[in-house]
Write a protein that holds these residues in place. Structure first.
Motif, PDB file in Angstrom:
ATOM      1  N   LYS A 150       0.847  -1.198   0.000  1.00  0.00           N
ATOM      2  CA  LYS A 150       0.000   0.000   0.000  1.00  0.00           C
ATOM      3  C   LYS A 150       0.883   1.249   0.000  1.00  0.00           C
ATOM      4  O   LYS A 150       1.951   1.255   0.602  1.00  0.00           O
ATOM      5  CB  LYS A 150      -0.887   0.023   1.250  1.00  0.00           C
ATOM      6  CG  LYS A 150      -1.820  -1.162   1.423  1.00  0.00           C
ATOM      7  CD  LYS A 150      -2.560  -1.009   2.760  1.00  0.00           C
ATOM      8  CE  LYS A 150      -3.451  -2.182   3.054  1.00  0.00           C
ATOM      9  NZ  LYS A 150      -4.107  -2.055   4.372  1.00  0.00           N
ATOM     10  N   PRO A 151       0.408   2.325  -0.620  1.00  0.00           N
ATOM     11  CA  PRO A 151      -0.814   2.407  -1.424  1.00  0.00           C
ATOM     12  C   PRO A 151      -0.567   1.904  -2.852  1.00  0.00           C
ATOM     13  O   PRO A 151       0.549   1.955  -3.351  1.00  0.00           O
ATOM     14  CB  PRO A 151      -1.124   3.903  -1.428  1.00  0.00           C
ATOM     15  CG  PRO A 151       0.231   4.545  -1.354  1.00  0.00           C
ATOM     16  CD  PRO A 151       1.079   3.632  -0.494  1.00  0.00           C
ATOM     17  N   TYR A 152      -1.604   1.419  -3.487  1.00  0.00           N
ATOM     18  CA  TYR A 152      -1.519   0.978  -4.873  1.00  0.00           C
ATOM     19  C   TYR A 152      -2.756   1.489  -5.598  1.00  0.00           C
ATOM     20  O   TYR A 152      -3.750   1.858  -4.972  1.00  0.00           O
ATOM     21  CB  TYR A 152      -1.434  -0.548  -4.964  1.00  0.00           C
ATOM     22  CG  TYR A 152      -2.473  -1.265  -4.134  1.00  0.00           C
ATOM     23  CD1 TYR A 152      -3.795  -1.378  -4.562  1.00  0.00           C
ATOM     24  CD2 TYR A 152      -2.142  -1.814  -2.902  1.00  0.00           C
ATOM     25  CE1 TYR A 152      -4.748  -2.025  -3.804  1.00  0.00           C
ATOM     26  CE2 TYR A 152      -3.100  -2.473  -2.125  1.00  0.00           C
ATOM     27  CZ  TYR A 152      -4.391  -2.567  -2.580  1.00  0.00           C
ATOM     28  OH  TYR A 152      -5.337  -3.192  -1.826  1.00  0.00           O
ATOM     29  N   ASP A 153      -2.679   1.524  -6.929  1.00  0.00           N
ATOM     30  CA  ASP A 153      -3.818   2.064  -7.667  1.00  0.00           C
ATOM     31  C   ASP A 153      -4.762   0.949  -8.093  1.00  0.00           C
ATOM     32  O   ASP A 153      -4.454  -0.240  -8.001  1.00  0.00           O
ATOM     33  CB  ASP A 153      -3.365   2.898  -8.876  1.00  0.00           C
ATOM     34  CG  ASP A 153      -2.558   2.096  -9.892  1.00  0.00           C
ATOM     35  OD1 ASP A 153      -2.779   0.874  -9.999  1.00  0.00           O
ATOM     36  OD2 ASP A 153      -1.720   2.696 -10.574  1.00  0.00           O
ATOM     37  N   GLY A 154      -5.922   1.345  -8.562  1.00  0.00           N
ATOM     38  CA  GLY A 154      -6.955   0.387  -8.928  1.00  0.00           C
ATOM     39  C   GLY A 154      -6.558  -0.511 -10.076  1.00  0.00           C
ATOM     40  O   GLY A 154      -6.898  -1.697 -10.092  1.00  0.00           O
ATOM     41  N   ALA A 155      -5.830   0.039 -11.052  1.00  0.00           N
ATOM     42  CA  ALA A 155      -5.442  -0.764 -12.213  1.00  0.00           C
ATOM     43  C   ALA A 155      -4.531  -1.910 -11.799  1.00  0.00           C
ATOM     44  O   ALA A 155      -4.682  -3.049 -12.267  1.00  0.00           O
ATOM     45  CB  ALA A 155      -4.744   0.122 -13.238  1.00  0.00           C
ATOM     46  N   LEU A 156      -3.573  -1.626 -10.906  1.00  0.00           N
ATOM     47  CA  LEU A 156      -2.671  -2.673 -10.441  1.00  0.00           C
ATOM     48  C   LEU A 156      -3.448  -3.728  -9.660  1.00  0.00           C
ATOM     49  O   LEU A 156      -3.267  -4.930  -9.872  1.00  0.00           O
ATOM     50  CB  LEU A 156      -1.574  -2.070  -9.560  1.00  0.00           C
ATOM     51  CG  LEU A 156      -0.616  -3.085  -8.921  1.00  0.00           C
ATOM     52  CD1 LEU A 156       0.098  -3.915  -9.974  1.00  0.00           C
ATOM     53  CD2 LEU A 156       0.392  -2.370  -8.024  1.00  0.00           C
TER      54      LEU A 156
END
Length: 300
Positions: free
Chosen positions: A109-115
């Motif tokens: 974290k944090p990570y984006d939705g696409a990943l």
């Protein structure tokens, strides 16, 4: 989709659970939520058959998320559910501990939705293939166990899969050998003979063009005469699988284990996974276009 894919999100932060649910809703997933390992276990016990993937926070208010994962592995109905561990820590020791436990998907974290969406899809795809291989293996005759020495030639991913399914019953190690053998056979076709490298495969998977590219390369003048071979030798104590392709080889050391830099990729774990669960020994020879996998029969 007719039936929504269900994800269980286990995190003690309500906001995080809401964000993850929102990310997954975009690809048609529905989510169940738990704030503790105890709540998660209640949900898994009641709804395990309906859950397709678990997103598990490493640090929860009532314990270590990996303890829940270990508990899941002890229940046949839950053992094959793919688990993605997420944490705020990028400690190599923590990542190594998760990988040793069998977790091949680890998000920091944090990570984006696409990943997140790509990793969830990759985890479900891998587990779906494993279940398919398991079912096909059960339908095969036990006659293959009589094999002592055989050689096979194959050139397509489907032929590689068929060989893996048929030959894994030469040792009664169950689906783990099926999966491990299919990984090294398919690798010989896709990466060895057809030259589809790690980065190229990632791009092709992301665009949904991998299958079309494989077909095009198989039909091309450069690759249409290439094939890979499998030599199987069985004794009373072990089975030796030797796979050779016609490619130039590759940097196999990069893929013998899964480290932090690979933890969120959507592919590239096949060799490490085959080494961990499919074989007692897995050794690449020379430049890497030959691999020898050994299964000890006295451990079964």
């Amino acid at each position: 989709m007719a039936d929504a894919v269900t994800a269980l999100v286990v995190d003690d932060e309500e906001m995080t659970r809401a964000i993850v649910a929102g990310y997954l809703a975009r690809i048609g997933y529905r989510t169940l939520e738990a704030a503790t390992t105890a709540q998660a276990w209640e949900i898994l016990s009641a709804n395990g058959a309906a859950i397709h993937v678990v997103l598990l926070d490493r640090r929860l208010s009532d314990g270590d998320g990996l303890e829940l994962y270990e508990r899941m592995k002890g229940v046949p109905e839950l053992a094959d559910i793919p688990v993605i561990v997420q944490t705020i820590s990028d400690s190599s020791a923590e990542i190594a501990a998760a990988i040793r436990a069998g977790v091949f998907y680890y998000l920091i974290k944090p990570y984006d939705g696409a990943l997140l969406r790509s990793v969830v899809r990759a985890a479900e795809e891998t587990t779906g293939r494993l279940k398919s291989l398991q079912g096909d293996l059960r339908s095969r005759s036990d006659a293959i166990a009589l094999l002592r020495d055989a050689r096979f030639r194959f050139r397509t991913p489907q032929e590689a899969q068929n060989l893996a399914i048929a030959l894994s019953s030469v040792a009664s190690t169950g689906h783990s050998l099926t999966f491990g053998l299919s990984e090294i056979l398919v690798n010989a076709v896709e990466h060895g003979n057809l030259g589809i490298g790690f980065e190229a495969k990632g791009r092709l998977k992301a665009s949904g063009m991998l299958a079309r590219e494989i077909e095009a390369r198989l039909a091309s003048s450069e690759h249409r005469d290439k094939y890979a071979t499998l030599h199987v030798e069985r004794s009373d104590s072990r089975v030796i699988f030797t796979v050779t392709d016609m490619g130039p080889g590759f940097d196999f050391n990069r893929y013998l284990s899964v480290d932090a830099s690979q933890s969120h990729a959507t592919h590239g774990r096949g060799i490490a996974l085959a080494r961990m669960v499919g074989f007692d020994q897995l050794t690449f020879v020379g430049t890497g276009n030959r691999v020898v996998g050994i299964v000890n029969l006295d451990r079964v």
